[in-house]
Design an enzyme around this catalytic site. Structure first.
Site, PDB file in Angstrom:
ATOM      1  N   TRP A   1      -9.004   8.916  -0.481  1.00  0.00           N
ATOM      2  CA  TRP A   1      -9.526   8.058   0.589  1.00  0.00           C
ATOM      3  C   TRP A   1     -10.955   7.659   0.266  1.00  0.00           C
ATOM      4  O   TRP A   1     -11.728   8.450  -0.279  1.00  0.00           O
ATOM      5  CB  TRP A   1      -9.506   8.814   1.931  1.00  0.00           C
ATOM      6  CG  TRP A   1      -8.131   9.020   2.460  1.00  0.00           C
ATOM      7  CD1 TRP A   1      -7.467  10.216   2.563  1.00  0.00           C
ATOM      8  CD2 TRP A   1      -7.236   8.021   2.965  1.00  0.00           C
ATOM      9  NE1 TRP A   1      -6.223  10.014   3.097  1.00  0.00           N
ATOM     10  CE2 TRP A   1      -6.052   8.684   3.352  1.00  0.00           C
ATOM     11  CE3 TRP A   1      -7.312   6.639   3.120  1.00  0.00           C
ATOM     12  CZ2 TRP A   1      -4.954   8.012   3.886  1.00  0.00           C
ATOM     13  CZ3 TRP A   1      -6.224   5.960   3.651  1.00  0.00           C
ATOM     14  CH2 TRP A   1      -5.063   6.656   4.035  1.00  0.00           C
TER      15      TRP A   1
ATOM     16  N   ASP B   1       0.159   9.159   1.054  1.00  0.00           N
ATOM     17  CA  ASP B   1       0.744  10.489   0.813  1.00  0.00           C
ATOM     18  C   ASP B   1       2.201  10.513   0.357  1.00  0.00           C
ATOM     19  O   ASP B   1       3.034   9.761   0.869  1.00  0.00           O
ATOM     20  CB  ASP B   1       0.761  11.310   2.111  1.00  0.00           C
ATOM     21  CG  ASP B   1      -0.542  11.316   2.849  1.00  0.00           C
ATOM     22  OD1 ASP B   1      -1.527  10.760   2.359  1.00  0.00           O
ATOM     23  OD2 ASP B   1      -0.560  11.890   3.950  1.00  0.00           O
TER      24      ASP B   1
ATOM     25  N   ARG C   1      -0.449  16.720  12.928  1.00  0.00           N
ATOM     26  CA  ARG C   1       0.417  15.883  12.077  1.00  0.00           C
ATOM     27  C   ARG C   1       0.840  16.551  10.781  1.00  0.00           C
ATOM     28  O   ARG C   1       0.346  17.593  10.407  1.00  0.00           O
ATOM     29  CB  ARG C   1      -0.293  14.563  11.767  1.00  0.00           C
ATOM     30  CG  ARG C   1      -1.635  14.700  11.112  1.00  0.00           C
ATOM     31  CD  ARG C   1      -2.258  13.314  10.863  1.00  0.00           C
ATOM     32  NE  ARG C   1      -3.597  13.432  10.335  1.00  0.00           N
ATOM     33  CZ  ARG C   1      -4.693  13.494  11.077  1.00  0.00           C
ATOM     34  NH1 ARG C   1      -4.618  13.432  12.384  1.00  0.00           N
ATOM     35  NH2 ARG C   1      -5.875  13.619  10.497  1.00  0.00           N
ATOM     36  N   ASP C   2       1.751  15.852  10.090  1.00  0.00           N
ATOM     37  CA  ASP C   2       2.196  16.148   8.728  1.00  0.00           C
ATOM     38  C   ASP C   2       3.073  17.416   8.649  1.00  0.00           C
ATOM     39  O   ASP C   2       2.756  18.351   7.903  1.00  0.00           O
ATOM     40  CB  ASP C   2       0.996  16.276   7.764  1.00  0.00           C
ATOM     41  CG  ASP C   2      -0.002  15.141   7.921  1.00  0.00           C
ATOM     42  OD1 ASP C   2       0.425  14.052   8.344  1.00  0.00           O
ATOM     43  OD2 ASP C   2      -1.197  15.330   7.623  1.00  0.00           O
TER      44      ASP C   2
ATOM     45  N   PHE D   1       3.859   8.651  10.310  1.00  0.00           N
ATOM     46  CA  PHE D   1       2.923   9.356   9.443  1.00  0.00           C
ATOM     47  C   PHE D   1       3.674  10.389   8.603  1.00  0.00           C
ATOM     48  O   PHE D   1       4.883  10.556   8.704  1.00  0.00           O
ATOM     49  CB  PHE D   1       1.831  10.020  10.291  1.00  0.00           C
ATOM     50  CG  PHE D   1       0.681   9.110  10.653  1.00  0.00           C
ATOM     51  CD1 PHE D   1       0.819   7.726  10.652  1.00  0.00           C
ATOM     52  CD2 PHE D   1      -0.560   9.637  10.985  1.00  0.00           C
ATOM     53  CE1 PHE D   1      -0.246   6.891  10.979  1.00  0.00           C
ATOM     54  CE2 PHE D   1      -1.634   8.820  11.314  1.00  0.00           C
ATOM     55  CZ  PHE D   1      -1.481   7.449  11.314  1.00  0.00           C
TER      56      PHE D   1
ATOM     57  N   GLN E   1       4.090   7.406   2.151  1.00  0.00           N
ATOM     58  CA  GLN E   1       3.444   6.601   3.186  1.00  0.00           C
ATOM     59  C   GLN E   1       3.275   5.196   2.621  1.00  0.00           C
ATOM     60  O   GLN E   1       2.725   5.019   1.521  1.00  0.00           O
ATOM     61  CB  GLN E   1       2.081   7.203   3.552  1.00  0.00           C
ATOM     62  CG  GLN E   1       2.172   8.498   4.324  1.00  0.00           C
ATOM     63  CD  GLN E   1       2.537   8.261   5.768  1.00  0.00           C
ATOM     64  OE1 GLN E   1       1.680   7.968   6.587  1.00  0.00           O
ATOM     65  NE2 GLN E   1       3.810   8.404   6.108  1.00  0.00           N
TER      66      GLN E   1
ATOM     67  N   TRP F   1       0.831  -1.218   0.000  1.00  0.00           N
ATOM     68  CA  TRP F   1       0.000   0.000   0.000  1.00  0.00           C
ATOM     69  C   TRP F   1       0.856   1.255   0.000  1.00  0.00           C
ATOM     70  O   TRP F   1       1.888   1.302   0.673  1.00  0.00           O
ATOM     71  CB  TRP F   1      -0.858  -0.011   1.266  1.00  0.00           C
ATOM     72  CG  TRP F   1      -1.436   1.306   1.642  1.00  0.00           C
ATOM     73  CD1 TRP F   1      -0.853   2.289   2.396  1.00  0.00           C
ATOM     74  CD2 TRP F   1      -2.732   1.807   1.282  1.00  0.00           C
ATOM     75  NE1 TRP F   1      -1.703   3.363   2.520  1.00  0.00           N
ATOM     76  CE2 TRP F   1      -2.871   3.089   1.851  1.00  0.00           C
ATOM     77  CE3 TRP F   1      -3.805   1.287   0.525  1.00  0.00           C
ATOM     78  CZ2 TRP F   1      -4.028   3.863   1.700  1.00  0.00           C
ATOM     79  CZ3 TRP F   1      -4.952   2.060   0.384  1.00  0.00           C
ATOM     80  CH2 TRP F   1      -5.054   3.337   0.964  1.00  0.00           C
TER      81      TRP F   1
END
Ligand code: FRU
Length: 516
Positions: free
Chosen positions: A327, A58, A188-189, A118, A74, A55
């Site tokens: 998503w 991002d 996050r990110d 992440f 990711q 899989w």
């Protein structure tokens, strides 16, 4: 360091979560993921970045280091579904030919073991490549603050661009929930950059009520010690309740915030995807940390484009790559042992108060055979000799002074087609995938500024289309799952004759290792 530190009760819960995670990690590491798991190459891209197995989501750590572009993503290598996140890694000299490198980081520390590593970004500094990523830990039960996860920002460093070490000072940023209306849950990110001898990071966030997306700004003298600076910008009206994957960019002398908001509501035919990716033009005041900005607009009007990340390249270009998926959508390649691909790299410019995205010039390196036509008038649907393929690049210029409506059917066969259409009366370009192949349906549209001609540049790969309109005024991207033999391209006049100033088709070569 900034923000609140872990309380003892949190630490206990943390340990339980960690033990569960390490058990899972040891189970999965027993599997051999060095063998590609792609069982059927029918939809595997020829030139878009995709993983050798498992899989991806991002883009992460898009950077330039030691003469090469580095791009991370990711990644869950053990299954075709999302799992505890690793950073997959490719590198290359020209933005289109990529080589797979070993997985850069994975879940193995207290602060990242349960959810994994992440999204985050990378920067060359002091001869090393620095990654900043979000360590995500799911708590088995909510703590007394109602928080069910802990997200912190962490650093990993590499001397050679291949082997990364997480630093002892991690986590370097904790959520500054005591510094304003800042949720302790979602944090996050991080996207890092250097400015005037200091380092800055924007981090995705939302308010405590989880109704307003926002971005937090941090500052550091040395990449290790970080201080909270501000809530730099926040959603007003229908701009989303969580801002994921923020990027701060400087394009053509203008500051730009690029962001991926969640839960923007549809407005007519706009914002129909589950989540959006877009931008706000503005000015960042480095003294106050406040970003004054205009309204949110989309970077891509198609079905599949999310969590884009930019690189301020050494040659001055601002280059963006997005996840060419969304998503919540069916990802049918999962039946073939892989999941997800990236967009082509896009160069960003600002014209007429808008972002224009164009494919980077290096994509021309992929070009093979060329077929070209000039000045065609079509009274009925037509295919042009040599203009067909499941992998290729189509350029067409339509004379709009004489053409009122037309469509182009892509990846066509007797049973399948993905239809791009234009209607001069409305100025709308529509992309319809109701008959594109397996499962996917729906339509997206964008209004184009009236002009004397319409220029289309379309990147076709085995399970994707990226349609660049008028040198990047708008882009429409989609995944699709057609049969391998759906390769025709048909030009269809729909309102009187279609006048084409030129049509060019290039076959395109490989940019990423193909499954054997
Ligand atoms: C966006 C995102 C990020 C997060 C990552 C996890 O697609 O949800 O906010 O870091 O994916 O894989």
């Amino acid at each position: 360091m900034s923000g609140c530190r872990l309380k003892f009760s949190d630490a206990l819960i943390f340990m339980v979560a960690l033990s569960c995670a390490l058990l899972t990690a040891s189970e999965v590491s027993a599997k051999d993921f060095s063998k590609p798991t792609v069982t059927n190459p029918r939809w595997y891209p020829s030139y878009h970045i995709a993983a050798p197995s498992g899989w991806i989501n991002d883009p992460n750590g898009f950077s330039y280091f030691n003469g090469e572009y580095h791009f991370f993503y990711q990644h869950y290598p053990y299954d075709v579904k999302w799992g505890p996140m690793h950073w997959g890694h490719v590198a290359g000299k020209d933005l289109v030919h990529w080589t797979h490198l070993p997985i850069a980081i994975g879940p193995d520390k207290l602060y990242d073991a349960s959810g994994g590593c992440f999204s985050g970004s990378a920067l060359e500094y002091d001869g090393k490549l620095w990654l900043m990523y979000t360590g995500h830990v799911d708590l088995p039960v909510p703590n007394k603050y109602g928080t069910n996860r802990i997200e912190t920002q962490n650093i990993a460093v590499s001397d050679d661009g291949v082997n990364f070490t997480k630093i002892d000072a991690n986590p370097v940023i904790y959520v500054p929930a005591d510094k304003g209306d800042i949720s302790a849950n979602d944090f996050r990110d991080p996207k890092i950059w250097a400015h005037d001898g200091k380092f800055y990071a924007v981090v995705g966030s939302r308010n405590k009520a989880e109704t307003v997306g926002q971005v937090l700004l941090f500052e550091s003298p040395d990449m290790v010690n970080w201080a909270f600076k501000s809530i730099a910008a926040y959603a007003v009206g229908n701009e989303g309740d969580m801002w994921e994957c923020p990027n701060f960019a400087h394009i053509d002398g203008q500051d730009v915030l690029i962001l991926s908001p969640m839960n923007i509501k549809p407005e007519g035919k706009k914002f129909l995807n589950l989540q959006q990716s877009g931008y706000m033009l503005g000015t960042l005041d480095y003294a106050t940390g406040i970003f004054t900005h205009g309204k949110f607009d989309l970077l891509d009007y198609g079905f599949d484009f999310y969590a884009p990340q930019i690189l301020q390249a050494p040659d001055g270009r601002c280059i963006m790559i997005g996840w060419l998926d969304m998503w919540g959508t069916p990802m049918l390649e999962q039946a073939d042992g892989w999941s997800g691909q990236m967009s082509v790299p896009r160069e960003l410019h600002i014209r007429d108060g808008k972002i224009f995205s164009t494919p980077v010039r290096e994509l021309e390196l992929l070009r093979g055979e060329k077929v070209a036509y000039e000045n065609l008038t079509l009274d009925k649907a037509m295919q042009l000799d040599g203009v067909r393929g499941e992998v290729g690049e189509l350029l067409a210029t339509v004379d709009l002074t004489r053409s009122k409506g037309f469509s182009i059917e892509l990846r066509r066969s007797s049973t399948e087609r993905t239809i791009l259409s234009y209607d001069a009366a409305t100025g709308l370009i529509k992309l319809n995938r109701d008959k594109s192949g397996e499962t996917l349906t729906g339509e997206r549209e964008v209004k184009i500024t009236p002009a004397d001609e319409l220029r289309l540049r379309i990147f076709i790969d085995r399970s994707s289309l990226e349609i660049f309109i008028n040198d990047g005024e708008a882009v429409l991207s989609t995944r699709l799952y057609p049969k391998e033999n759906s390769r025709e391209i048909v030009f269809v006049p729909t309102q009187g004759a279609l006048h084409l100033k030129q049509v060019t088709f290039f076959s395109l070569g490989e940019g990423i290792a193909q499954p054997k």
